[in-house]
Scaffold this active site. Structure first.
Site, PDB file in Angstrom:
ATOM      1  N   ASN A 285       0.836  -1.211   0.000  1.00 29.37           N
ATOM      2  CA  ASN A 285       0.000   0.000   0.000  1.00 29.37           C
ATOM      3  C   ASN A 285       0.862   1.248   0.000  1.00 29.37           C
ATOM      4  O   ASN A 285       0.573   2.227  -0.691  1.00 29.37           O
ATOM      5  CB  ASN A 285      -0.937   0.000   1.210  1.00 29.37           C
ATOM      6  CG  ASN A 285      -2.128  -0.916   1.027  1.00 29.37           C
ATOM      7  OD1 ASN A 285      -2.589  -1.135  -0.093  1.00 29.37           O
ATOM      8  ND2 ASN A 285      -2.615  -1.479   2.120  1.00 29.37           N
ATOM      9  N   TRP A 388       4.035  15.835 -30.017  1.00 27.81           N
ATOM     10  CA  TRP A 388       4.309  17.269 -30.054  1.00 27.81           C
ATOM     11  C   TRP A 388       5.707  17.549 -30.617  1.00 27.81           C
ATOM     12  O   TRP A 388       5.909  18.516 -31.332  1.00 27.81           O
ATOM     13  CB  TRP A 388       4.205  17.887 -28.659  1.00 27.81           C
ATOM     14  CG  TRP A 388       2.854  17.769 -28.030  1.00 27.81           C
ATOM     15  CD1 TRP A 388       1.664  17.524 -28.647  1.00 27.81           C
ATOM     16  CD2 TRP A 388       2.561  17.881 -26.628  1.00 27.81           C
ATOM     17  NE1 TRP A 388       0.641  17.475 -27.722  1.00 27.81           N
ATOM     18  CE2 TRP A 388       1.169  17.695 -26.481  1.00 27.81           C
ATOM     19  CE3 TRP A 388       3.333  18.113 -25.488  1.00 27.81           C
ATOM     20  CZ2 TRP A 388       0.530  17.744 -25.227  1.00 27.81           C
ATOM     21  CZ3 TRP A 388       2.710  18.167 -24.242  1.00 27.81           C
ATOM     22  CH2 TRP A 388       1.321  17.981 -24.122  1.00 27.81           C
ATOM     23  N   GLU A 414       3.409  -3.465  -8.904  1.00 24.40           N
ATOM     24  CA  GLU A 414       2.837  -3.126  -7.596  1.00 24.40           C
ATOM     25  C   GLU A 414       1.308  -2.987  -7.646  1.00 24.40           C
ATOM     26  O   GLU A 414       0.725  -2.105  -7.012  1.00 24.40           O
ATOM     27  CB  GLU A 414       3.516  -1.883  -7.012  1.00 24.40           C
ATOM     28  CG  GLU A 414       4.981  -2.144  -6.724  1.00 24.40           C
ATOM     29  CD  GLU A 414       5.597  -1.215  -5.711  1.00 24.40           C
ATOM     30  OE1 GLU A 414       4.877  -0.735  -4.821  1.00 24.40           O
ATOM     31  OE2 GLU A 414       6.814  -0.993  -5.804  1.00 24.40           O
TER      32      GLU A 414
END
Length: 434
Positions: A285, A388, A414
């Site tokens: 987390n 671009w 992850e």
């Protein structure tokens, strides 16, 4: 070269008591509502950094520009991290950002770690992920769950000289991480374990000397048999079997590891037997916020590289191509999305530092949202940045095409984007479903 980050660490002010999340039973009883409130705190802009974080940001940006940028293209082409650069990361204190000073670390806060990861990614996401995994996964699991003996043995090395790897994934256990097959069998004397199995997609494996390896000591218990062990490179039976050749973050090593009757001392059990799955969930987390920072930094680097070209160098039809309304609008939209992703990132950072805003949830939702959206924005913006810049940004002379290649991993490691969406949806259902 001086070590500004170590000097900065001495100036870090401890959070006042009102900001520290409490864990006492008495305090929890006094919280009647599922949502925590911080009405006594003065709100600040989401991108507000502490004085120390701001100084660190400037120092890391200068380090990345002066020391990393000249090596980026060569490392990417060679698919190798420059060992001299890894040594510099240690010298600068960037490999022990949150580690206590008594172990040789910088003893800063989590936000400082994220600032460093993001700034490094603006120049090279490969270097950024090396620092990210080492700090947010490896150092954190030691700081949070290791015994005093293991901390004293390994944290000084992790903070000053030895890279670490976090070894969870296997060929048959990616998103379903707890389906892992690596086994750990305890000896009859109880003095050691023997590990057998294989790990895959292990970041930093070539550079690492210290490995946190997850293995199951009681397969009959399913994921509740998973435990964490500390291994060192060079131990008999422990081998790096293969280094992967990847689309992006090519300078970051990603390897297959094999374990053939590797004998691990019992004292190298990290934490308790059977609680490895809890540690992995908790640490990942936090790691997801690190990956979000890598992706926002990457997006910023790609955007800045492109706009500097279209607003200052490239002209067509008598004007800079970035001044045409069609392109100017794309540039504005892209920067808006980057800032939105960074808002989610720093909201997750501060939520983590406060201990969460929803009782029982911690910062899981915030981390998942930040990682999900940052990876989406990084992929979108880095792709536009190549367009671009036209042909000059399609070739491998600059960094634009590299940022684009590097961005793809953000949706994979992850926790894939679908896993993040599943996590967010489950939490929302818990809150809203009747």
């Amino acid at each position: 070269m001086s070590a500004p980050f170590r000097t900065l660490s001495r100036t870090v002010a401890r959070r006042p008591a009102l900001l520290r999340p409490t864990t006492s039973t008495a305090a929890r009883v006094l919280v009647p509502a599922p949502r925590r409130h911080y009405g006594d705190l003065t709100p600040t802009p989401i991108f507000h950094l502490t004085e120390t974080e701001e100084m660190l940001k400037e120092s890391v940006a200068a380090f990345a520009k002066n020391e990393i940028l000249p090596k980026v293209r060569a490392m990417d082409e060679a698919e190798t991290m420059d060992p001299a650069l890894v040594a510099q990361l240690f010298e600068q204190g960037l490999m022990g950002v949150e580690v206590e000073e008594k172990y040789g670390g910088s003893e800063m806060n989590f936000g400082a770690c994220i600032v460093a990861i993001e700034e490094l990614a603006r120049v090279d996401p490969s270097v950024s992920v090396l620092v990210d995994v080492h700090n947010t996964l490896v150092n954190t699991i030691f700081r949070t769950y290791a015994s005093t003996a293991l901390k004293e043995k390994y944290l000084p090395r992790l903070a000053t000289e030895a890279v670490g790897s976090f070894c969870l994934s296997e060929p048959a256990s990616g998103s379903d991480a707890f389906a892992l097959k690596t086994r750990a069998v305890k000896s009859q004397s109880g003095g050691s374990y023997k590990l057998n199995g294989q790990k895959m997609w292990i970041t930093n494996a070539i550079e690492s000397d210290i490995f946190v390896v997850f293995a199951n000591v009681a397969p009959e218990k399913g994921y509740k048999g998973i435990s964490a062990f500390v291994l060192e490179k060079g131990w008999p039976g422990f081998n790096i079997a293969k280094k992967e050749k990847k689309l992006g973050i090519k300078a970051s090593s990603t390897c297959v590891l094999t374990f053939d009757d590797v004998e691990v001392p019992a004292e190298n059990l990290l934490g308790k037997e059977g609680e490895g799955y809890k540690y992995a969930i908790s640490i990942l987390n936090e790691g997801r916020i690190g990956i979000a920072a890598q992706m926002t930094g990457l997006a910023l680097g790609a955007w800045e590289t492109a706009v500097n070209y279209v607003w200052n160098d490239r002209k067509q039809f008598g004007q800079y191509v970035g001044d045409f309304q069609g392109m100017a609008f794309q540039i504005a939209q892209a920067r808006t999305e980057i800032d939105a992703a960074r808002a989610l990132l720093y909201n997750a950072v501060r939520t983590k530092e406060l201990g969460g805003v929803r009782a029982g949830e911690g910062f899981v939702r915030e981390a998942a949202m930040a990682k999900l959206f940052a990876s989406q924005v990084a992929a979108r913006v880095s792709s536009q940045a190549v367009e671009w810049g036209g042909g000059m940004h399609f070739v491998r002379e600059g960094l634009s095409e590299k940022f684009w290649r590097d961005s793809k991993i953000g949706a994979i490691y992850e926790g894939t984007s679908n896993i993040q969406l599943q996590t967010i949806a489950k939490l929302l259902q818990k809150e809203y479903k009747k």
